[in-house]
Design an enzyme around this catalytic site. Structure first.
Site, PDB file in Angstrom:
ATOM      1  N   ALA A  21     -42.651  41.111  63.150  1.00  0.00           N
ATOM      2  CA  ALA A  21     -41.909  40.267  64.081  1.00  0.00           C
ATOM      3  C   ALA A  21     -41.715  41.062  65.365  1.00  0.00           C
ATOM      4  CB  ALA A  21     -40.556  39.920  63.479  1.00  0.00           C
TER       5      ALA A  21
ATOM      6  N   GLY B 188     -43.533  41.278  59.155  1.00  0.00           N
ATOM      7  CA  GLY B 188     -43.939  39.872  59.229  1.00  0.00           C
ATOM      8  C   GLY B 188     -45.449  39.705  59.183  1.00  0.00           C
TER       9      GLY B 188
ATOM     10  N   GLU C 166     -46.284  39.641  55.647  1.00  0.00           N
ATOM     11  CA  GLU C 166     -45.768  38.368  55.100  1.00  0.00           C
ATOM     12  C   GLU C 166     -46.712  37.214  55.451  1.00  0.00           C
ATOM     13  OE1 GLU C 166     -41.002  38.638  54.997  1.00  0.00           O
ATOM     14  OE2 GLU C 166     -41.904  39.293  56.892  1.00  0.00           O
TER      15      GLU C 166
ATOM     16  N   GLU D 143     -39.421  47.225  57.133  1.00  0.00           N
ATOM     17  CA  GLU D 143     -38.188  46.677  57.708  1.00  0.00           C
ATOM     18  C   GLU D 143     -36.981  47.599  57.508  1.00  0.00           C
ATOM     19  OE1 GLU D 143     -40.761  43.006  57.096  1.00  0.00           O
ATOM     20  OE2 GLU D 143     -40.435  44.916  56.093  1.00  0.00           O
TER      21      GLU D 143
END
Ligand code: T1G
Length: 712
Positions: free
Chosen positions: A67, A110, A113, A133
């Site tokens: 992200a 992300g 993911e 993270e």
């Protein structure tokens, strides 16, 4: 035929296979526009009957690195909206045709993911994948704690999400996270693979439950993981939070699990710990930006290095450069010293092989790159020389005069001094513009920090070269000014001194150290002294006592310990006593000696709270840090934080001394420093910058000193 889904996502075709390319340099972060572009592309794949499958790939040097972390800063500072990635991932997963992800470079956070939501995962052999993270104080927030255990099982998913270290593609293939590695042309291989699976039913990761285990199997796993996380990541919340979210995956249906993940994610994101760790992330990248040295400043090629001194530091530095593939000439004064140096290097490498960090083959190759020598004549062609000899000025000057004589023009001459004046060393050469300080931290082959000391005449090319070289050899280089102790040690000396004052006023050495370790420091100040050798600080205190203000309070306990021969771990006793494995234990003899010396000095003894110990230790760092900032020996408060996070065991979840002070509030810090000034003496005189910012409601993070050059 190419279509722009958004500026950041391209849509192309290879006949019946669509290719969706993310192009958001430098790291293809999931910034606004990227998720939307992916969704539009998937919509197109779904609706175009001539498309049978699609490949999702990153443009440039990497796949998606996660992200956009900037958005978290905006969110938690009330300037940005919520990031919603889950709908994009569901869209990918629910695509009627196979979506094949092709990973090169990094697939992190992300990015991984997104890959988990795809139906097939391919990668280049040198790719890395991970859920880092927790290094930002958060947890995966786009379904990673729900999909990952479904792909690789609970235990492995917990490892990836709590350790946060990326794994190599080969390991990811082994644990079932990847389906195939593609040698050679990744895109071509992925398109061929997509054509093979086209028409087959898609595999939705969220529907895979066979690896989620049973409560009986998982109970002990979660308990063990929580215990390990509490021990390894003392005081931190995000690792335990990641375990909670993965546990939810084993107990709740996917959608409910994602809601639980989102709740836990928010708790972490809004915590002071995460704000501190995200600050540390960006501060570590900011240090590379030197206001008066443009990014395109030409660098001097450094393809060969020579080192003077094969001792602990010289040997460690040799490993750093050899590990990066740079040939090293290692010199010492006599054969015995050279043999000792080589033996230490071999021992350190053997430890790394035992710990699985390197293969024996890698080590054998590296050892071939380290060439021992007894003569300076081998230095003639070295692109750079690092001096790591005994820490006295006369010796340094002698060595640099010799280097000036034997080294080619244009060679960089660097000193690994930790306290001495770089300009004075440079003055012993005819090429001061090529002289710079490269202050490595012990053990140099392990510690990430490198203080780059800018001399008054160090050229911009030399500085730019060393900044880039540091990144190449895996170091975080911070440019600092040439003052006594530079930045790290200049702050550390009063920190160590204050620890002694606390002992002289009645605190037990163990109490001082445990107050700081409970607070989060990797090691207590007194134990650090024992590790490095109490004689080192003793010599520095003696060497600089003449520079102390008249009447300044001087610590005495450690001097007495040194004069008794208690030098720390290396003599089996210092503040603590040590067994053969260097395990520390309290020494009643020290407690008795301290009581005796304090009584002789007539210093009133009192109970000192852990809170006072922490405040005095951390605020003495902050106060000196404020002086350093104001004097221009550090470019930014974040630079000081990066130094303490990477060189002095400061806890990442407190962001560094300057960030921590800003978090507490400078008015409160200033008031406490004034209180200590009034009670404990002039060495607590508040720094003018601290006073000013406290009175104006300012923050160190916003402080700019004007044209900063870090030479003052
Ligand atoms: N967001 C925004 N900017 C980023 C970024 C990111 N994720 N990653 C890097 N940058 C910027 C960085 O600040 C620098 O900017 C430039 O890119 C180059 O970076 C939803 C919640 C990928 C290994 O933790 O580890 O996904 O200084 O110097 O050495 O569940 O960057 O040039 O202006 O580091 O080649 C998880 C973070 C996010 C990975 C490349 N992802 N990045 O290293 O370059 S949270 C991460 C890295 C998340 C999801 C969760 C490294 C790298 P500037 P660099 P590098």
């Amino acid at each position: 035929m190419e279509t722009q889904m958004s500026d950041l996502v391209q849509f192309t075709r290879d006949n019946d296979i669509a290719v969706i390319t993310i192009n958001n340099p430098p790291v293809n972060a999931l910034s606004p526009g990227v998720p939307q572009g992916i969704e539009e592309a998937i919509e197109r794949v779904n609706n175009d009957p001539s498309i049978r499958a699609a490949v999702l790939i990153g443009g440039g040097k990497t796949f998606i690195a996660g992200a956009d972390i900037n958005m978290f800063v905006q969110m938690t500072s009330g300037k940005g909206g919520r990031i919603r990635l889950l709908p994009t991932l569901l869209k990918i997963e629910d695509c009627k045709k196979p979506i094949v992800v092709a990973i090169h470079g990094n697939a992190l956070g992300g990015g991984l993911e997104v890959a988990q939501a795809c139906h097939y995962r391919l990668a280049a052999p040198d790719a890395r994948v991970g859920q880092p993270e927790v290094t930002l104080g958060i947890i995966p927030g786009a379904g990673g704690t729900q999909r990952l255990p479904r792909l690789i099982g609970v235990e492995k998913a917990m490892e990836l999400c709590t350790v946060g270290k990326p794994i190599k593609a080969s390991e990811a293939l082994q644990c079932g996270l990847l389906d195939k590695l593609i040698e050679g042309d990744l895109l071509a291989g992925a398109v061929a693979f997509a054509r093979e699976v086209a028409g087959k039913p898609v595999r939705k990761t969220r529907e895979l439950n066979d690896k989620l285990g049973t409560p009986e199997q998982n109970g002990p796993l979660f308990a063990a993981a929580r215990d390990a996380a509490r021990k390894k990541y003392r005081n931190m919340i995000c690792q335990l939070a990641a375990i909670d979210a993965i546990e939810a995956a084993t107990k709740l249906p996917f959608e409910k699990g994602c809601e639980e993940e989102a709740r836990i994610f928010d708790t972490c994101l809004w915590s002071d710990q995460s704000k501190a760790q995200i600050h540390a992330f960006f501060a570590e990248r900011e240090v590379a930006k030197i206001p008066d040295i443009p990014k395109d400043t030409p660098a001097i090629p450094v393809n060969s290095l020579a080192i003077v001194g094969a001792g602990t530091m010289g040997g460690g530095i040799a490993m750093v450069f050899a590990n990066a593939g740079i040939p090293v000439i290692l010199k010492d004064a006599d054969q015995a010293a050279l043999d000792r140096g080589r033996a230490t290097i071999q021992k350190n490498y053997a430890t790394s092989v035992k710990r699985g960090r390197f293969t024996q083959e890698f080590v054998d190759e590296r050892m071939k790159l380290i060439k021992p020598t007894l003569t300076y004549s081998d230095f003639a062609n070295a692109d750079m020389v690092i001096e790591a000899v005994f820490e006295t000025m006369p010796v340094k000057k002698e060595v640099f005069a010799e280097l000036d004589r034997v080294c080619k023009r244009g060679a960089i001459l660097a000193s690994n001094t930790s306290t001495l004046n770089i300009d004075e060393i440079a003055a012993s050469t005819s090429r001061a513009e090529f002289v710079i300080g490269t202050h490595f931290f012990s053990p140099a082959n392990v510690m990430r920090l490198l203080e780059l000391v800018r001399g008054r005449r160090s050229s911009k090319e030399v500085i730019a070269t060393c900044m880039q070289l540091a990144k190449k050899v895996g170091k975080v280089a911070v440019l600092v000014g040439n003052c006594r102790g530079f930045v790290g040690n200049r702050m550390f000396l009063p920190y160590i001194r204050e620890a002694q004052f606390l002992v002289e006023e009645g605190a037990a050495p163990e109490a001082v150290d445990s107050a700081l370790t409970d607070w989060g420091m990797a090691m207590g100040p007194l134990a650090v002294g024992d590790l490095g050798g109490l004689d080192v600080a003793y010599r520095i205190r003696k060497e600089y006592r003449h520079l102390e203000k008249p009447g300044a309070r001087q610590p005495y306990v450690e001097d007495h310990l040194v004069e008794m021969g208690r030098l720390g771990q290396k003599t089996g006793s210092g503040w603590y006593k040590y067994d053969a494995d260097r395990r520390a234990s309290s020494d009643p003899e020290v407690a008795a000696l301290v009581r005796k010396w304090n009584a002789e000095k007539g210093i009133p003894q009192r109970q000192i709270s852990a809170e006072e110990i922490v405040d005095r230790e951390i605020y003495v760092l902050v106060n000196e840090g404020a002086r350093i900032l104001e004097d221009g020996y550090a470019l930014r408060a974040g630079d000081i934080d990066t130094i303490y996070l990477n060189g002095y065991g400061f806890p990442s979840y407190r962001g560094g001394p300057m960030w921590y002070a800003d978090t507490v509030g400078l008015k409160k810090v200033y008031d406490r420093v004034c209180e200590f000034h009034q009670k404990h003496g002039q060495h607590w005189e508040p720094a003018p910058l601290l006073k000013r910012l406290a009175e104006t409601g300012g923050k160190f993070a916003d402080f700019q000193r004007g044209p900063a050059t870090a030479t003052a």
